[in-house]
Motif scaffolding. Structure first.
Motif, mmCIF file in Angstrom:
data_model
loop_
_atom_site.group_PDB
_atom_site.id
_atom_site.type_symbol
_atom_site.label_atom_id
_atom_site.label_comp_id
_atom_site.label_asym_id
_atom_site.label_seq_id
_atom_site.Cartn_x
_atom_site.Cartn_y
_atom_site.Cartn_z
ATOM 1 N N VAL A 28 0.838 -1.189 0.000
ATOM 2 C CA VAL A 28 0.000 0.000 0.000
ATOM 3 C C VAL A 28 0.877 1.245 0.000
ATOM 4 C CG1 VAL A 28 -1.637 1.338 1.396
ATOM 5 C CG2 VAL A 28 -1.911 -1.130 1.189
ATOM 6 N N GLN A 29 0.506 2.194 -0.831
ATOM 7 C CA GLN A 29 1.106 3.519 -0.815
ATOM 8 C C GLN A 29 0.106 4.394 -0.059
ATOM 9 O OE1 GLN A 29 4.213 4.021 -2.210
ATOM 10 N NE2 GLN A 29 4.101 1.824 -2.607
ATOM 11 N N LEU A 30 0.421 4.794 1.172
ATOM 12 C CA LEU A 30 -0.499 5.537 2.023
ATOM 13 C C LEU A 30 -0.096 7.009 2.064
ATOM 14 C CD1 LEU A 30 -2.831 5.535 4.094
ATOM 15 C CD2 LEU A 30 -1.122 5.009 5.851
ATOM 16 N N ASP B 297 9.687 2.881 -10.793
ATOM 17 C CA ASP B 297 10.528 1.937 -10.053
ATOM 18 C C ASP B 297 9.981 0.518 -10.164
ATOM 19 O OD1 ASP B 297 12.057 4.118 -9.334
ATOM 20 O OD2 ASP B 297 11.269 4.217 -7.279
ATOM 21 N N THR B 298 8.653 0.381 -10.062
ATOM 22 C CA THR B 298 8.023 -0.940 -10.147
ATOM 23 C C THR B 298 8.222 -1.551 -11.523
ATOM 24 O OG1 THR B 298 6.368 -0.309 -8.517
ATOM 25 C CG2 THR B 298 5.848 -2.197 -9.895
ATOM 26 N N SER B 299 8.057 -0.744 -12.575
ATOM 27 C CA SER B 299 8.205 -1.287 -13.933
ATOM 28 C C SER B 299 9.644 -1.710 -14.213
ATOM 29 C CB SER B 299 7.729 -0.272 -14.978
ATOM 30 O OG SER B 299 8.585 0.844 -15.014
ATOM 31 N N ARG B 300 10.605 -1.045 -13.597
ATOM 32 C CA ARG B 300 12.011 -1.432 -13.768
ATOM 33 C C ARG B 300 12.312 -2.777 -13.121
ATOM 34 N NH1 ARG B 300 14.476 4.356 -12.229
ATOM 35 N NH2 ARG B 300 14.101 5.363 -14.210
ATOM 36 N N SER B 301 11.568 -3.091 -12.061
ATOM 37 C CA SER B 301 11.850 -4.329 -11.340
ATOM 38 C C SER B 301 11.136 -5.542 -11.934
ATOM 39 C CB SER B 301 11.473 -4.168 -9.863
ATOM 40 O OG SER B 301 10.074 -4.042 -9.737
ATOM 41 N N ASP C 175 4.001 8.421 -9.613
ATOM 42 C CA ASP C 175 4.707 8.276 -10.887
ATOM 43 C C ASP C 175 6.059 7.604 -10.676
ATOM 44 O OD1 ASP C 175 4.962 8.741 -13.740
ATOM 45 O OD2 ASP C 175 6.387 10.337 -13.232
ATOM 46 N N GLN C 176 6.801 8.065 -9.665
ATOM 47 C CA GLN C 176 8.111 7.469 -9.384
ATOM 48 C C GLN C 176 7.963 6.021 -8.944
ATOM 49 O OE1 GLN C 176 11.184 8.984 -10.006
ATOM 50 N NE2 GLN C 176 11.738 6.817 -9.801
ATOM 51 N N HIS C 177 6.937 5.741 -8.141
ATOM 52 C CA HIS C 177 6.686 4.363 -7.708
ATOM 53 C C HIS C 177 6.416 3.460 -8.915
ATOM 54 C CE1 HIS C 177 5.161 0.917 -5.544
ATOM 55 N NE2 HIS C 177 4.049 1.007 -6.241
ATOM 56 N N ALA D 144 1.456 14.084 -4.592
ATOM 57 C CA ALA D 144 1.101 12.667 -4.554
ATOM 58 C C ALA D 144 1.286 12.036 -5.931
ATOM 59 C CB ALA D 144 -0.334 12.490 -4.071
ATOM 60 N N GLY D 145 0.924 12.763 -6.971
ATOM 61 C CA GLY D 145 1.090 12.255 -8.333
ATOM 62 C C GLY D 145 2.543 11.986 -8.677
ATOM 63 N N ARG D 146 3.440 12.886 -8.281
ATOM 64 C CA ARG D 146 4.874 12.677 -8.529
ATOM 65 C C ARG D 146 5.378 11.439 -7.795
ATOM 66 N NH1 ARG D 146 4.748 18.280 -8.076
ATOM 67 N NH2 ARG D 146 5.461 18.214 -5.923
#
Length: 140
Positions: free
Chosen positions: A68-70, A125-129, A120-122, A115-117
């Protein structure tokens, strides 16, 4: 009190008796999102809020099996509302992102952009992994 919930104080209400029309007028002056509503819309939302709160005692949430991103508004946050309250409801990690604003202002342009930034970074990062080749060959 609805006026306090949207961050309005007695001074902003000009000492007038508090009703939804006065609250919406004050919200418009302050630039609060509630000011975009008509009185009837705001009254329906308030009835829904009261109804939802009446359901809380019988609600037993399950667990979310994931991360979760809270996003937490930090201004005037009651001490008892901590991110740790989510722990019993989440099996994965809880990543807390503090946004310097009042809860009622979370969807204002500046907090929402922040929050959008972060999201976006999350996602980057997720797509790279993710191993794309593994995903493509998994169905073969």
């Amino acid at each position: 009190n609805v006026a306090r919930f949207v961050g309005l104080d007695d001074e902003q209400l000009n000492g007038r008796p508090v009703n939804m029309e006065v609250i919406i007028e004050a919200a418009r002056r302050k630039g609060h999102a509630l000011g975009a509503l008509e009185v009837a819309q705001a009254e329906r939302m308030l009835r829904l809020l009261v109804h939802s709160n009446s359901l809380l005692p019988s609600f037993h949430p399950g667990k979310f099996d994931g991360d979760v991103q809270l996003f937490v508004a930090t201004d005037a946050r009651p001490e008892f509302l901590t991110p740790e309250l989510w722990t019993p409801h989440v099996i994965g990690q809880i990543r807390v992102h503090e946004i310097p604003c009042h809860h009622a202002r979370m969807t204002d342009p500046v907090p929402l952009a922040r929050a959008g930034r972060i999201l976006d970074q999350h996602l980057i990062d997720t797509s790279r992994s993710i191993d794309v080749e593994e995903i493509l060959t998994a169905g073969k």
